[in-house]
Design a protein around this motif. Structure first.
Motif, PDB file in Angstrom:
ATOM      1  N   ALA A 157      18.780  34.762  41.374  1.00 46.48           N
ATOM      2  CA  ALA A 157      18.105  35.680  42.303  1.00 46.48           C
ATOM      3  C   ALA A 157      17.746  36.985  41.599  1.00 46.48           C
ATOM      4  N   ALA A 158      18.678  37.517  40.833  1.00 49.25           N
ATOM      5  CA  ALA A 158      18.418  38.767  40.112  1.00 49.25           C
ATOM      6  C   ALA A 158      17.312  38.575  39.093  1.00 49.25           C
TER       7      ALA A 158
ATOM      8  N   THR B  87      28.474  40.357  48.232  1.00 48.68           N
ATOM      9  CA  THR B  87      28.783  41.760  48.500  1.00 48.68           C
ATOM     10  C   THR B  87      28.592  42.576  47.225  1.00 48.68           C
ATOM     11  N   ARG B  88      28.498  43.887  47.418  1.00 46.74           N
ATOM     12  CA  ARG B  88      28.439  44.786  46.264  1.00 46.74           C
ATOM     13  C   ARG B  88      29.689  44.635  45.404  1.00 46.74           C
ATOM     14  N   GLY B  89      30.813  44.432  46.065  1.00 46.47           N
ATOM     15  CA  GLY B  89      32.072  44.239  45.349  1.00 46.47           C
ATOM     16  C   GLY B  89      32.022  43.031  44.433  1.00 46.47           C
ATOM     17  N   ALA B  90      31.405  41.947  44.901  1.00 46.95           N
ATOM     18  CA  ALA B  90      31.285  40.746  44.069  1.00 46.95           C
ATOM     19  C   ALA B  90      30.391  41.025  42.862  1.00 46.95           C
ATOM     20  N   LEU B  91      29.302  41.750  43.091  1.00 45.63           N
ATOM     21  CA  LEU B  91      28.413  42.121  41.987  1.00 45.63           C
ATOM     22  C   LEU B  91      29.191  42.916  40.939  1.00 45.63           C
ATOM     23  N   HIS B  92      29.942  43.914  41.394  1.00 46.19           N
ATOM     24  CA  HIS B  92      30.692  44.759  40.459  1.00 46.19           C
ATOM     25  C   HIS B  92      31.832  43.991  39.799  1.00 46.19           C
TER      26      HIS B  92
ATOM     27  N   LYS C 159      24.649  46.964  37.949  1.00 45.17           N
ATOM     28  CA  LYS C 159      23.320  46.341  37.854  1.00 45.17           C
ATOM     29  C   LYS C 159      22.915  46.141  36.394  1.00 45.17           C
ATOM     30  N   ALA C 160      23.237  47.084  35.533  1.00 45.93           N
ATOM     31  CA  ALA C 160      22.891  46.959  34.109  1.00 45.93           C
ATOM     32  C   ALA C 160      23.638  45.785  33.468  1.00 45.93           C
ATOM     33  N   GLY C 161      24.881  45.568  33.864  1.00 44.01           N
ATOM     34  CA  GLY C 161      25.638  44.430  33.360  1.00 44.01           C
ATOM     35  C   GLY C 161      25.029  43.105  33.791  1.00 44.01           C
ATOM     36  N   LEU C 162      24.563  43.049  35.028  1.00 39.28           N
ATOM     37  CA  LEU C 162      23.880  41.856  35.524  1.00 39.28           C
ATOM     38  C   LEU C 162      22.568  41.656  34.775  1.00 39.28           C
ATOM     39  N   PHE C 163      21.835  42.739  34.551  1.00 39.10           N
ATOM     40  CA  PHE C 163      20.579  42.635  33.805  1.00 39.10           C
ATOM     41  C   PHE C 163      20.835  42.087  32.405  1.00 39.10           C
TER      42      PHE C 163
END
Length: 181
Positions: A3-4, A28-33, A39-43
């Motif tokens: 998705a990202a 959730t935002r918590g799951a992302l973190h 967000k940069a880590g996901l990128f």
């Protein structure tokens, strides 16, 4: 990550918020973190995955060539074609250097593409078609030239025309590696 990747490719890193990502995934935002830090880590994870996919695809294309010189030629063509893909332009060539910083971007590019280039140079030297030089040095230089070619295409107002101009110039430069016969 899927998705990202779609969001980053379509809108660019700066125009995608963490809320956009969690909304698109249902997480959730918590799951992302927890999984990526931010967000940069996901990128970065998305970029590394895309770069690894491109390297594998390029390796498959080159493996189908009859010899090392043929692999170089078809590899260059395939790589330049990749550089016209919107997600490659946006994620790999436009956003990655800015988001990750030049050194990190180059390190990741080197991690994926450098091994492929080094292997091709090693084979060419062993076959006697590439002038013997330190393969690691040649591979770094070839990687640099090919990334610059990609950036020329990605940043051109006419990517198709740039693609047509860049390929023969890049092939001419790389032909300088070949043993004179």
């Amino acid at each position: 990550m899927r998705a990202a990747r779609g969001l980053f490719a379509e809108r660019g890193y700066a125009n995608v918020s963490a809320d956009d990502i969690v909304s698109a995934t249902g997480l959730t935002r918590g799951a992302l973190h927890h999984h990526f830090g931010d967000k940069a880590g996901l990128f970065r994870a998305v970029f590394e995955e895309l770069d690894a996919e491109l390297t594998a695809e390029l390796g498959s294309v080159a493996a189908g060539a009859p010899d090392t010189v043929g692999a170089m030629v078809v590899g260059v063509g395939a790589f330049l074609d990749f550089c016209r893909r919107p997600e490659v332009v946006r994620i790999c060539l436009s956003d990655a250097p800015a988001v990750l910083g030049w050194e990190t971007w180059r390190a990741i590019e080197a991690e994926h593409g450098l091994g492929l280039i080094t292997g091709m140079i090693d084979r060419g030297i062993a076959e006697g078609v590439i002038t013997p030089q330190p393969p690691e040095v040649l591979a770094q230089l070839v990687l640099g030239v090919t990334i610059e070619a990609a950036l020329l295409i990605a940043n051109s107002s006419d990517p198709e025309a740039a693609r047509r101009s860049v390929e023969p110039a890049l092939i001419t430069m790389l032909s300088g590696l070949l043993v004179s016969r």
